[in-house]
Write a protein that holds these residues in place. Structure first.
Motif, PDB file in Angstrom:
ATOM      1  N   VAL A 163      -5.119 -12.629   4.088  1.00 30.17           N
ATOM      2  CA  VAL A 163      -3.829 -12.165   3.753  1.00 30.17           C
ATOM      3  C   VAL A 163      -2.865 -13.326   3.143  1.00 30.17           C
ATOM      4  CG1 VAL A 163      -1.646 -11.574   4.776  1.00 30.17           C
ATOM      5  CG2 VAL A 163      -3.836 -10.487   5.649  1.00 30.17           C
ATOM      6  N   ASP A 164      -3.212 -14.709   3.749  1.00 29.35           N
ATOM      7  CA  ASP A 164      -2.426 -15.901   2.953  1.00 29.35           C
ATOM      8  C   ASP A 164      -2.983 -15.856   1.641  1.00 29.35           C
ATOM      9  OD1 ASP A 164      -1.110 -16.166   5.506  1.00 29.35           O
ATOM     10  OD2 ASP A 164      -2.848 -17.926   6.219  1.00 29.35           O
ATOM     11  N   ARG A 165      -4.225 -15.714   1.322  1.00 25.88           N
ATOM     12  CA  ARG A 165      -4.760 -15.918  -0.090  1.00 25.88           C
ATOM     13  C   ARG A 165      -3.704 -15.015  -1.007  1.00 25.88           C
ATOM     14  NH1 ARG A 165      -9.878 -17.549  -1.505  1.00 25.88           N
ATOM     15  NH2 ARG A 165     -10.334 -15.608  -2.420  1.00 25.88           N
ATOM     16  N   PHE A 166      -3.603 -13.876  -0.686  1.00 29.54           N
ATOM     17  CA  PHE A 166      -2.752 -12.758  -1.453  1.00 29.54           C
ATOM     18  C   PHE A 166      -1.324 -13.305  -1.413  1.00 29.54           C
ATOM     19  CE2 PHE A 166      -6.124  -9.541  -0.702  1.00 29.54           C
ATOM     20  CZ  PHE A 166      -6.310  -9.340  -2.160  1.00 29.54           C
ATOM     21  N   TYR A 167      -0.934 -13.576  -0.170  1.00 30.62           N
ATOM     22  CA  TYR A 167       0.533 -14.099  -0.208  1.00 30.62           C
ATOM     23  C   TYR A 167       0.825 -15.298  -1.314  1.00 30.62           C
ATOM     24  CZ  TYR A 167       4.795 -16.579   1.549  1.00 30.62           C
ATOM     25  OH  TYR A 167       6.010 -16.928   1.689  1.00 30.62           O
ATOM     26  N   PHE A 168       0.023 -16.250  -1.278  1.00 33.56           N
ATOM     27  CA  PHE A 168       0.395 -17.235  -2.084  1.00 33.56           C
ATOM     28  C   PHE A 168       0.101 -17.139  -3.502  1.00 33.56           C
ATOM     29  CE2 PHE A 168      -0.721 -20.320   1.563  1.00 33.56           C
ATOM     30  CZ  PHE A 168       0.264 -20.693   1.731  1.00 33.56           C
ATOM     31  N   PHE A 169      -0.902 -16.369  -3.800  1.00 33.09           N
ATOM     32  CA  PHE A 169      -1.047 -15.666  -5.171  1.00 33.09           C
ATOM     33  C   PHE A 169       0.253 -14.809  -5.654  1.00 33.09           C
ATOM     34  CE2 PHE A 169      -2.555 -12.367  -8.081  1.00 33.09           C
ATOM     35  CZ  PHE A 169      -3.271 -13.396  -9.215  1.00 33.09           C
ATOM     36  N   ILE A 170       0.759 -13.982  -4.953  1.00 36.93           N
ATOM     37  CA  ILE A 170       1.733 -13.146  -5.362  1.00 36.93           C
ATOM     38  C   ILE A 170       3.098 -14.048  -5.512  1.00 36.93           C
ATOM     39  CG2 ILE A 170       3.372 -11.192  -4.543  1.00 36.93           C
ATOM     40  CD1 ILE A 170       0.909  -9.993  -2.917  1.00 36.93           C
ATOM     41  N   VAL A 171       3.295 -14.937  -4.609  1.00 37.55           N
ATOM     42  CA  VAL A 171       4.475 -15.692  -4.618  1.00 37.55           C
ATOM     43  C   VAL A 171       4.384 -16.577  -6.086  1.00 37.55           C
ATOM     44  CG1 VAL A 171       5.753 -17.817  -3.596  1.00 37.55           C
ATOM     45  CG2 VAL A 171       5.013 -15.897  -2.431  1.00 37.55           C
ATOM     46  N   ARG A 172       3.277 -17.017  -6.298  1.00 36.46           N
ATOM     47  CA  ARG A 172       2.948 -17.768  -7.332  1.00 36.46           C
ATOM     48  C   ARG A 172       3.382 -17.087  -8.857  1.00 36.46           C
ATOM     49  NH1 ARG A 172      -1.050 -21.265 -10.297  1.00 36.46           N
ATOM     50  NH2 ARG A 172      -1.742 -20.431 -11.968  1.00 36.46           N
ATOM     51  N   GLN A 173       2.924 -15.702  -8.842  1.00 34.23           N
ATOM     52  CA  GLN A 173       3.200 -14.645  -9.920  1.00 34.23           C
ATOM     53  C   GLN A 173       4.747 -14.503 -10.058  1.00 34.23           C
ATOM     54  OE1 GLN A 173       0.838 -11.250 -10.924  1.00 34.23           O
ATOM     55  NE2 GLN A 173      -0.601 -11.853  -9.381  1.00 34.23           N
ATOM     56  N   LEU A 174       5.201 -14.225  -8.848  1.00 38.96           N
ATOM     57  CA  LEU A 174       6.751 -13.995  -8.815  1.00 38.96           C
ATOM     58  C   LEU A 174       7.556 -15.274  -9.349  1.00 38.96           C
ATOM     59  CD1 LEU A 174       7.028 -11.992  -5.166  1.00 38.96           C
ATOM     60  CD2 LEU A 174       7.097 -11.252  -7.749  1.00 38.96           C
ATOM     61  N   LYS A 175       7.183 -16.640  -8.791  1.00 37.57           N
ATOM     62  CA  LYS A 175       7.871 -17.733  -9.442  1.00 37.57           C
ATOM     63  C   LYS A 175       7.722 -17.914 -10.947  1.00 37.57           C
ATOM     64  CE  LYS A 175       8.182 -20.827  -5.397  1.00 37.57           C
ATOM     65  NZ  LYS A 175       7.983 -22.239  -4.896  1.00 37.57           N
ATOM     66  N   MET A 176       6.384 -17.571 -11.450  1.00 36.53           N
ATOM     67  CA  MET A 176       6.228 -17.814 -12.852  1.00 36.53           C
ATOM     68  C   MET A 176       6.926 -16.706 -13.631  1.00 36.53           C
ATOM     69  SD  MET A 176       2.046 -18.293 -12.680  1.00 36.53           S
ATOM     70  CE  MET A 176       1.978 -18.331 -14.588  1.00 36.53           C
ATOM     71  N   ALA A 177       7.142 -15.483 -12.992  1.00 34.82           N
ATOM     72  CA  ALA A 177       7.727 -14.411 -13.730  1.00 34.82           C
ATOM     73  C   ALA A 177       9.581 -14.574 -13.812  1.00 34.82           C
ATOM     74  CB  ALA A 177       7.975 -13.038 -12.781  1.00 34.82           C
ATOM     75  N   VAL A 178       9.963 -15.469 -12.648  1.00 35.52           N
ATOM     76  CA  VAL A 178      11.488 -15.893 -12.477  1.00 35.52           C
ATOM     77  C   VAL A 178      11.752 -16.808 -13.802  1.00 35.52           C
ATOM     78  CG1 VAL A 178      13.240 -16.768 -11.430  1.00 35.52           C
ATOM     79  CG2 VAL A 178      11.765 -14.985 -10.362  1.00 35.52           C
TER      80      VAL A 178
END
Length: 341
Positions: A163-178
């Motif tokens: 779950v942590d792996r998905f969490y960090f991966f998604i946060v990475r994508q969201l930061k890049m999108a912003v």
């Protein structure tokens, strides 16, 4: 045809034949976004310095911060005496970060690269997988607690890393999108506002998994099963909390406001049932250790229900984000070719 400023076109790497999108904004302005094969480099190689005076966990946190910032390549430099940091970092990369591989390694340096991008696993699909994993953790954690199954409890705890792996991966994508508007739609979202909403959602999902792991840890401390009377109350709370969480995620998928409101009512019911069960613990005649264990398990179940309500609230807020503007933007969005001035 639309003519664009030559200096700007060159700065973002636009060439004849490339495409851009004209996206209407809520303030009636137009956002011009390079699309297609045009790539804006926002993540160069990052450097992490590992000194012997640093705690290994500090090096891990520094590395994760570069990963979340969107860097594709991260180089770690180990100064003399910092060799113990290498093992801790490589273990954290293996357990916590999705798609990060070591591509070069020497006595004093480590070079990693992120090999999984937003195209292979967009935000909404990643959130769905993360959510399903957290739900299975909750279900199996309570099953392990009810049956005092130490083997199943250990499996649930191990799943928390995924779950942590998905969490960090998604946060990475969201930061890049912003940081780069051109990526918002590429990752499956329509606006920076959606990025904020999904950031709140994935944090709630990650906390659901944490509380499931906490229940599993409590199961490991049980030497025998608790009484059926004690477990029947907890089972009801667990069922209500699981339903509230699942319905919140279903509401998110379709931005279903009515379902979100029903989810919040169900969450409130779970919280009330949890508090009532805690108040009745004294009458169950449990020994002190079992009573404390069950109280902590009920607290985690209550928190899972509350995180479901948090997700439902995000759904309501996202659905209220200028729906007419969203529809108008979808209708008005057009691809345009590039003509040099």
């Amino acid at each position: 045809m639309v003519s664009l400023p030559k200096r700007w076109a060159r700065s973002v790497g636009l060439k004849p034949g490339h495409q851009v999108a004209l996206i209407p904004q809520p303030d009636s302005s137009l956002l011009l976004v390079p699309r297609g094969e045009v790539k804006v480099d926002v993540a160069h190689e990052a450097l992490v310095e590992a000194h012997p005076s640093m705690d290994p966990e500090a090096v891990v946190r520094d590395f994760i911060s570069r990963y979340l910032a969107g860097h594709e390549a991260i180089r770690v430099r180990f100064h003399e005496g910092a060799s113990r940091h290498r093992a801790a970092l490589k273990e954290a990369i293996r357990r916590k970060l999705m798609g990060v591989e070591v591509i070069e390694e020497s006595a004093d340096e480590l070079l990693t690269q992120c090999l999984v991008g937003y195209v292979e696993l967009p935000v909404k699909r990643a959130v769905s997988r993360m959510s399903n994993l957290a739900h299975s953790m909750h279900r199996d954690a309570f099953s392990a607690y009810a049956s005092a199954d130490h083997g199943l409890a250990s499996e649930v705890i191990d799943r928390d890393d995924e779950v942590d792996r998905f969490y960090f991966f998604i946060v990475r994508q969201l930061k890049m999108a912003v940081q780069n508007r051109a990526l918002s739609e590429e990752v499956g979202l329509s606006s920076p506002r959606d990025c904020l909403g999904y950031r709140l959602v994935v944090k709630s999902v990650e906390r659901v998994a944490d509380h499931a792991a906490r229940i599993a840890c409590l199961a490991l401390g049980l030497e025998k099963r608790l009484s059926l009377e004690a477990l029947s109350r907890a089972s009801k709370v667990s069922e209500l909390a699981g339903r509230a969480y699942l319905r919140a995620m279903e509401a998110l998928e379709g931005l279903d406001v009515e379902e979100a409101h029903r989810c919040m009512s169900l969450s409130a019911e779970a919280v009330r049932a949890g508090r009532s069960a805690v108040e009745e613990l004294i009458s169950l005649g449990l020994d002190a250790r079992s009573a404390v264990s069950l109280s902590l398990a009920l607290d985690s179940l209550r928190r899972i229900a509350e995180y479901g309500a948090d997700i439902a609230e995000v759904v309501i807020n996202l659905a209220a984000a200028a729906p007419t503007t969203r529809a108008w933007a979808q209708e008005a969005r057009r691809w345009v070719g590039i003509r040099w001035p």
